[in-house]
Scaffold this active site. Structure first.
Site, PDB file in Angstrom:
ATOM      1  N   LYS A  48      29.678  -9.447 -13.292  1.00  0.00           N
ATOM      2  CA  LYS A  48      29.616  -8.089 -14.213  1.00  0.00           C
ATOM      3  C   LYS A  48      28.372  -7.469 -14.139  1.00  0.00           C
ATOM      4  CE  LYS A  48      34.223  -8.018 -15.010  1.00  0.00           C
ATOM      5  NZ  LYS A  48      34.793  -6.961 -14.668  1.00  0.00           N
ATOM      6  N   ASP A  49      27.418  -8.388 -13.624  1.00  0.00           N
ATOM      7  CA  ASP A  49      25.834  -7.897 -13.679  1.00  0.00           C
ATOM      8  C   ASP A  49      25.789  -6.835 -12.831  1.00  0.00           C
ATOM      9  OD1 ASP A  49      25.146 -10.073 -15.227  1.00  0.00           O
ATOM     10  OD2 ASP A  49      23.908 -10.879 -13.785  1.00  0.00           O
TER      11      ASP A  49
END
Length: 344
Positions: A48-49
């Site tokens: 999700k970064d």
């Protein structure tokens, strides 16, 4: 010089370029090569970064984010951590509406990253005013100078993986990848990766992973939204009770559903057999891979890439807790051995 061999200006420069690691013991009875894209290697310990950084930077480019702005997001935990991390570095406020399936540890991590967190019940309909979707919308409406990321319906979600994860897999395998196994929640990863790889080679099979209790698999097969498919399940970050527009079902060849118990045990097995400490959804991806293998999807020439979304540290109170596993009844049918603790 590679990014991990030089001085970087901040942690955001470490996002992406995650390693591809060969599985050795756990897949030795299967035909083909099996490689994992280990997204826990990102600085925020999850894939999700990638979307958090991409969406925030796109908002900056469009001029909708400025000093003092607030970023709002709906999350089961991992996206929230990534958004909070990006906001900290870039100087924005962060408000998160979190699914109650997120552990206390995950919620504590979000607070530690400076976010304001609203915990919303998990097992309510998407249009219920208490759902984390509706709470995030309300907070956005009530908060001046705010941006709602809305990963479930944001095309930038899949675009981030089209621009990064897909190309990385292609280059790391030197174009030899034949199958990718990817969990589908928001659908951003499987859609972006699938689109990129199929543009490179239309014969690559994109194998989706869904949860029992979710409606994605049946929707993919029938294009009908059947709410009879829905019931509570435990896996985080996998499956959905609605159809995210971020999911491009056209690039997905097939879905396989997995059970909560099987996914939990597979994650623990990854740790003790391969030394890979991964999250609940990673266990689901491995379990689905085994099920695909049982159905004859792979042969000796297959090069299969499993995208493992996050790190196991987020799940110490759940799948890596013997007490939690016992409470779920997950030790009734099988138990993966792990280490022991003796106090002296």
């Amino acid at each position: 010089m590679e990014k991990h061999q030089r001085i970087v200006n901040n942690v955001l420069e470490l996002i992406g370029d995650t390693p591809l690691i060969r599985l050795n013991k756990i897949t030795q009875h299967l035909s083909g090569q099996f490689l994992v894209k280990y997204e826990g290697y990102n600085p925020g310990h999850s894939m999700k970064d990638r979307i958090a950084l991409h969406i925030v930077e796109e908002a900056e480019r469009r001029g909708v984010l400025k000093k003092g702005s607030t970023v709002i997001e709906t999350t089961s935990g991992n996206t929230g951590f990534s958004v909070a991390m990006v906001c900290l570095i870039k100087g924005y406020n962060c408000i998160l509406a979190v699914n109650s399936k997120a552990s206390e540890g995950k919620i504590g991590m979000l607070k530690a990253m400076g976010a304001k967190v609203y915990v919303c019940p998990a097992h309510v309909s998407a249009d219920d005013p208490r759902s984390y979707y509706e709470v995030a919308k309300r907070l956005h409406a009530e908060t001046a100078d705010s941006v709602y990321i809305n990963q479930y319906f944001n095309s930038l979600n899949s675009e981030s993986h089209y621009l990064s994860t897909g190309p990385e897999i292609w280059e790391q395998t030197e174009g030899k990848v034949t199958h990718v196994v990817v969990a589908s929640g928001t659908g951003g990863t499987i859609s972006g990766v699938g689109k990129y790889l199929k543009e490179k080679n239309p014969n690559i099979k994109v194998l989706g992973v869904d949860a029992y209790g979710s409606l994605l698999k049946k929707f993919h097969e029938t294009k009908e939204l059947d709410t009879n498919e829905l019931y509570p399940y435990r896996i985080e970050g996998l499956g959905k009770n609605l159809i995210p527009s971020a999911t491009n079902f056209e690039v997905i060849d097939v879905f396989e559903k997995v059970k909560d118990e099987d996914a939990a045990h597979r994650a623990r097995e990854l740790a003790v057999s391969e030394g890979l400490f991964t999250g609940y959804t990673s266990g689901a991806v491995l379990q689905a891979t085994m099920q695909y293998a049982d159905k004859g999807y792979f042969d000796k020439d297959s090069m299969v890439v499993l995208v493992l979304p996050d790190h196991g540290s987020r799940y110490m109170e759940k799948i890596y807790s013997d007490e939690w596993m016992q409470e779920q009844g997950f030790f009734d049918s099988q138990k993966v051995s792990s280490g022991e603790v003796e106090y002296v």
